[in-house]
Design a protein around this motif. Structure first.
Motif, PDB file in Angstrom:
ATOM      1  N   MET A 128      44.632  68.087  76.830  1.00  7.27           N
ATOM      2  CA  MET A 128      43.891  67.101  77.625  1.00  7.27           C
ATOM      3  C   MET A 128      43.917  65.728  76.957  1.00  7.27           C
ATOM      4  N   VAL A 129      43.805  65.701  75.626  1.00  8.59           N
ATOM      5  CA  VAL A 129      43.883  64.434  74.890  1.00  8.59           C
ATOM      6  C   VAL A 129      45.246  63.785  75.123  1.00  8.59           C
ATOM      7  N   ALA A 130      46.302  64.567  75.038  1.00  6.06           N
ATOM      8  CA  ALA A 130      47.650  64.042  75.251  1.00  6.06           C
ATOM      9  C   ALA A 130      47.804  63.482  76.661  1.00  6.06           C
ATOM     10  N   ASP A 131      47.235  64.181  77.650  1.00  4.69           N
ATOM     11  CA  ASP A 131      47.298  63.695  79.023  1.00  4.69           C
ATOM     12  C   ASP A 131      46.584  62.352  79.159  1.00  4.69           C
ATOM     13  N   MET A 132      45.409  62.238  78.570  1.00  5.89           N
ATOM     14  CA  MET A 132      44.657  60.973  78.638  1.00  5.89           C
ATOM     15  C   MET A 132      45.378  59.858  77.897  1.00  5.89           C
ATOM     16  N   TYR A 133      45.956  60.178  76.763  1.00  3.78           N
ATOM     17  CA  TYR A 133      46.642  59.178  75.938  1.00  3.78           C
ATOM     18  C   TYR A 133      47.894  58.656  76.632  1.00  3.78           C
ATOM     19  N   GLU A 134      48.659  59.545  77.236  1.00  2.00           N
ATOM     20  CA  GLU A 134      49.924  59.157  77.876  1.00  2.00           C
ATOM     21  C   GLU A 134      49.709  58.493  79.231  1.00  2.00           C
ATOM     22  N   ARG A 135      48.664  58.860  79.929  1.00  2.00           N
ATOM     23  CA  ARG A 135      48.407  58.331  81.281  1.00  2.00           C
ATOM     24  C   ARG A 135      47.063  57.620  81.269  1.00  2.00           C
ATOM     25  N   ARG A 136      47.051  56.401  80.851  1.00  2.00           N
ATOM     26  CA  ARG A 136      45.796  55.666  80.646  1.00  2.00           C
ATOM     27  C   ARG A 136      45.243  55.036  81.920  1.00  2.00           C
ATOM     28  N   GLU A 137      45.994  55.076  83.005  1.00  2.00           N
ATOM     29  CA  GLU A 137      45.522  54.465  84.239  1.00  2.00           C
ATOM     30  C   GLU A 137      44.708  55.471  85.050  1.00  2.00           C
ATOM     31  N   ASP A 138      43.940  54.931  85.978  1.00  2.00           N
ATOM     32  CA  ASP A 138      43.175  55.790  86.874  1.00  2.00           C
ATOM     33  C   ASP A 138      44.142  56.376  87.901  1.00  2.00           C
TER      34      ASP A 138
END
Length: 183
Positions: free
Chosen positions: A154-164
């Motif tokens: 989940m951290v990797a997903d948030m880090y790589e995709r920072r847009e809404d």
């Protein structure tokens, strides 16, 4: 009757360290500009995991305030470690009184539903919204590898995709967490 429920952090529980998250993200250890951001992602991922499983991964204290003794006091939470205290304001007594642990028991009704059963005759309490307070410690004793791996995903997903964006469930992370979910 329950009048208030408060959840406060307990002892710090690290589900994933900042160093491990940086390694997972392939961020150099000496690159510290985004440490705060990555820590925020870790915290958000742990909260998201707790919301998904419907339980507590990190240690917390739940305080349940009541107008009187509900016997039994039934509540939902998991995993429950212990009842840390039951306090009350007895009629005619100014100071709060702590009930001895031998005067109550904690039992599991289901995997998420617990009950505190009080023994013997209960004291009369003052007429106030917080006449009785039960404090329960919840959280996992150890963090299993699938949980920490789900948080890393989940951290990797948030880090790589920072847009809404539209809600996208990390299916690998949810798959890792599914066995911890209680219904």
């Amino acid at each position: 009757m329950i009048t208030d429920v408060q959840i406060t952090p307990g002892e710090a529980t690290e589900v994933v360290t900042l160093a491990k998250a940086k390694k997972h993200l392939r961020v150099e250890a000496d690159f510290t500009e985004e440490d705060g951001l990555i820590q925020d992602y870790i915290d958000a991922a742990v909260t998201q995991a707790e919301n998904y499983i419907g339980g507590h991964i990190t240690e917390k204290n739940i305080s349940i305030k009541m107008t009187g003794f509900d016997n039994p006091l039934v509540f939902e939470a998991f995993p429950v470690k212990e009842v840390t205290s039951v306090t009350y304001f007895e009629q005619g007594v100014e100071d709060e009184v702590t009930m001895a642990p031998e005067n109550y028991t904690l039992t599991a009704e289901t995997s998420k539903r617990y009950a505190i059963r009080f023994k013997g005759e209960l004291p009369a309490v003052q007429d106030r919204f917080d006449a009785v307070t039960a404090t329960i410690k919840v959280g996992m004793a150890t963090i299993d590898k699938p949980i920490s791996q789900a948080v890393l995903l989940m951290v990797a997903d948030m880090y790589e995709r920072r847009e809404d964006r539209a809600e996208v469930l990390s299916t690998a992370a949810m798959s890792l967490l599914r066995s911890y979910k209680k219904f």
